[in-house]
Design a protein around this motif. Sequence first.
Motif, PDB file in Angstrom:
ATOM      1  N   THR A  15       0.822  -1.108  -0.102  1.00 27.63           N
ATOM      2  CA  THR A  15      -0.043  -0.085   0.046  1.00 27.63           C
ATOM      3  C   THR A  15       0.842   1.310  -0.076  1.00 27.63           C
ATOM      4  O   THR A  15       0.568   2.295  -0.769  1.00 27.63           O
ATOM      5  N   SER A  52      -5.426  -1.634  -6.365  1.00 23.26           N
ATOM      6  CA  SER A  52      -4.887  -0.368  -6.401  1.00 23.26           C
ATOM      7  C   SER A  52      -5.547   0.853  -5.927  1.00 23.26           C
ATOM      8  O   SER A  52      -4.983   1.843  -5.475  1.00 23.26           O
ATOM      9  N   ARG A  53      -6.989   0.578  -5.729  1.00 30.48           N
ATOM     10  CA  ARG A  53      -7.728   1.635  -4.948  1.00 30.48           C
ATOM     11  C   ARG A  53      -7.767   1.166  -3.457  1.00 30.48           C
ATOM     12  O   ARG A  53      -8.666   0.501  -3.182  1.00 30.48           O
ATOM     13  N   ASN A  54      -6.816   1.747  -2.805  1.00 31.18           N
ATOM     14  CA  ASN A  54      -6.808   1.058  -0.987  1.00 31.18           C
ATOM     15  C   ASN A  54      -7.591   1.881  -0.496  1.00 31.18           C
ATOM     16  O   ASN A  54      -7.005   2.299   0.544  1.00 31.18           O
ATOM     17  N   SER A  97       0.114   7.591  -0.085  1.00 29.67           N
ATOM     18  CA  SER A  97      -0.563   6.284  -0.611  1.00 29.67           C
ATOM     19  C   SER A  97      -1.876   6.748  -1.346  1.00 29.67           C
ATOM     20  O   SER A  97      -2.361   7.555  -1.360  1.00 29.67           O
ATOM     21  N   THR A  98      -2.304   5.714  -2.001  1.00 32.71           N
ATOM     22  CA  THR A  98      -3.333   5.854  -2.853  1.00 32.71           C
ATOM     23  C   THR A  98      -4.676   6.063  -2.098  1.00 32.71           C
ATOM     24  O   THR A  98      -5.267   6.999  -2.484  1.00 32.71           O
ATOM     25  N   LEU A 121      -4.396   9.798  -1.211  1.00 36.21           N
ATOM     26  CA  LEU A 121      -4.901  10.647  -2.486  1.00 36.21           C
ATOM     27  C   LEU A 121      -6.540  10.626  -2.482  1.00 36.21           C
ATOM     28  O   LEU A 121      -6.727  11.762  -2.841  1.00 36.21           O
ATOM     29  N   ILE A 122      -7.032   9.626  -2.400  1.00 32.52           N
ATOM     30  CA  ILE A 122      -8.418   9.698  -2.546  1.00 32.52           C
ATOM     31  C   ILE A 122      -9.002  10.243  -1.532  1.00 32.52           C
ATOM     32  O   ILE A 122      -9.929  10.969  -1.778  1.00 32.52           O
ATOM     33  N   GLU A 125      -4.353  13.970 -15.596  1.00 32.73           N
ATOM     34  CA  GLU A 125      -4.624  12.448 -15.176  1.00 32.73           C
ATOM     35  C   GLU A 125      -4.694  11.648 -16.512  1.00 32.73           C
ATOM     36  O   GLU A 125      -3.617  10.862 -16.467  1.00 32.73           O
ATOM     37  N   ASN A 167       1.875   8.684 -12.230  1.00 32.18           N
ATOM     38  CA  ASN A 167       1.002   8.577 -11.277  1.00 32.18           C
ATOM     39  C   ASN A 167      -0.240   9.582 -11.577  1.00 32.18           C
ATOM     40  O   ASN A 167      -0.300  10.542 -11.244  1.00 32.18           O
ATOM     41  N   LEU A 200      -3.431   9.675 -10.298  1.00 35.12           N
ATOM     42  CA  LEU A 200      -4.102  10.036  -9.192  1.00 35.12           C
ATOM     43  C   LEU A 200      -3.387  11.214  -8.524  1.00 35.12           C
ATOM     44  O   LEU A 200      -3.861  12.226  -8.158  1.00 35.12           O
TER      45      LEU A 200
END
Length: 729
Positions: free
Chosen positions: A365, A416-418, A487-488, A491-492, A524, A533, A535
């Motif tokens: 992650t 990938s979407r953690n 981390s992803t 970012l989310i 993006e 990257n 995201l």
Amino acid sequence: MDFQAYISKIRTFLSFKVFTTLIYCILGLLLFTILYHNVKPETYDIELFSVADKTIRSPKTVEDEIRTAEARENAADQIDKVYVFKKEMAQNRVSLITSIFDFVKDTNYESNKIIDENTSDKKNEESVAITLQTRLKQLKTKLTENVSEDITSSISDQIFIALLETDGAELQKTREIVVQNVESVMNEKIREDGVEAARKAVADHLKTSGLTDELKSAAIELGKYAIVPNDLYDPVLTEERKKHAKEDVEPVKILQGQIIVQEGHLIDRETYRQLEMLGLLKSNPTIKPIIGLGIFVLLTIGSIYIYFSRMSISDEKKQNYLLLSSLIFICSIIIMKIIGLMEGDNLNKIAYIFPAAMAPMLIKTMINERLALMMTIIIASCGSIVFHDGISDTIDIEIAVYILFSGLAGVLFVSSRNERSHILRAGLLVSCINLLLIFFLLLIGGGQFTLTEYLYFGLFSVVSGILSSVLTIGLLPFFEAGFGILSTMRLIELSNPNHPLLKKLLTETPGTYHHSVMVANLAEAACEAIGANGLLARVGCYYHDVGKTKRPPFFIENQMNIENPHDRLPPETSKDIIISHAADGAKELRKHKLPKEIVDIAEQHHGTSLLKYFYYKAKKINEDIPESDYRYPGPKPQTREAAVISLADSVEAAVRSMANPTPGEIRSLVHHIAQDRIMDGQFNECDLTLKEIELVKIRFCETLNGIFHSRIEYPDLKQQKVISSDTAN
């Protein structure tokens, strides 16, 4: 002070290599310490003052350091103090006595000369007394000024007066007698404890010298004063001889095969000490398992070192990743050790509850999948040592297979979407894999287990997967905050429109917010096309113009139905306002503790580009204005994401200013802007290649064509109503 600040403070004192080496050393030491208990073999169970039930011999030749130290101390104690005879001191003391007599003679001579000049041939008692006191004072002054020793306080005034009242012949005679006796005694060795005897000897000799009583007393006192120790203690030479004496002592050794205690004999303190020294009471009969553990630790640290040495990232980021992965690894091993200590008859096979997927999921992650796979193999190897059922010379292959496949499942199922829900789902899938692994291992071994035991083992495997996901979710924020890992999941979270900065951007600068969203779409898509990257680029675009919230009306996208304030300002002022938005944005982002990558994008998205409009406006006023005054301070984009955002920012603003752009016009404009940035050297400090720039331009054009596609022109609504009415009539 947070963890990042603490690590940064350590880095200021240590160089990169020293700090990295320190991490590897600590990691190796901790790993060796944690696993040491699991490899050391059992030894004799012997108590002090018990009777030996067997004859015990020394398994190896070792030096008995305590006995050796005692023997060396005894040898040193046999060395007497070393004294050094200083022959030159005899001459020094003779010179001192000679000097005293010389000063007395000089004083008498000077005083007699003055008396002859002032009183002619007439002398009375009063003048003699005054002259004597004057001479005494002069003598003491000369002695104080010319002799290093404090003679005047050590020798009484009566002695000096006696010498001053003596005529030249008697004074010379006294001098010779004192010098002869002092020289005779000082030529013999005199130690501290023999000074009084030597002074008594001088006094006895001077008593028979034939001098007058007054001169005899003066000679005795001067002689005794001149006698000092000349055979002096030399501590350096003494210690040196003691050192040589210690070195000459052969080490006391216990030889291999030597009997330490015979069967039926009492184990006294000395015997017990020797058994302890040999390791026979420390669960260490042989160092082979320890050597094996040392080799394992070296292989583990070596693998990690090789992996990180080949990572093509900055040294600071490499150190952060190394420290982060080391902490995760040690945490995992500590949990493993705690579970291993709980294992016993009542908790058989509790090793299956170990959250084997936790460390791989965390590392994938926050760092990458490749390191997570390598760490899975290392943790599985450690598990084979920790959970070996108390057998020191074997490893548990069964638990190693279980940990290996459980960790691999964790790496594979973390998407990938953690998001937290994704991690929890991955934990449930890991539980299913663990359950299958448990039944595989139990059934293939043909073990006889009850239904209750099967349920227990199954429960342990399910808990292992769930615990892995729960610990991952719980520890992830701490590691992200402590190491600044973007981390992803982070970012989310930052892309949420409810973030205070995004809400501020939307409410105070709606035009800038819309511009940022459009740039995010471009960046993006382009970043995903070149393998960067996407995201990170999108989230970075959301925040890259936060600095415009400080002065919203001065940016054209926010000038809705108002006059452009720059029309009333000189170009220098306008330039300062526009350029400052990059630094203001970075400052605001740091204030809200956003990740460094986002701050860098806000600071670098204009690089050192030129404010052409205001520059040429200023040149109309002053032809000599330097171009550097109208450039952004930089730095230039340092990453591919920042470079793409820099290009997307200019492209979006330029295309938006066009009226009904065609695909050809868009393509020409994108090409022109990209070439201008290349020629201006804005991409010189990042690893964006020309081939990737071409892909970025293509993706920009595709995205912009989708945004600015041609639309059907609908007729005026009122006119349409009239037409409809006429038709109806």
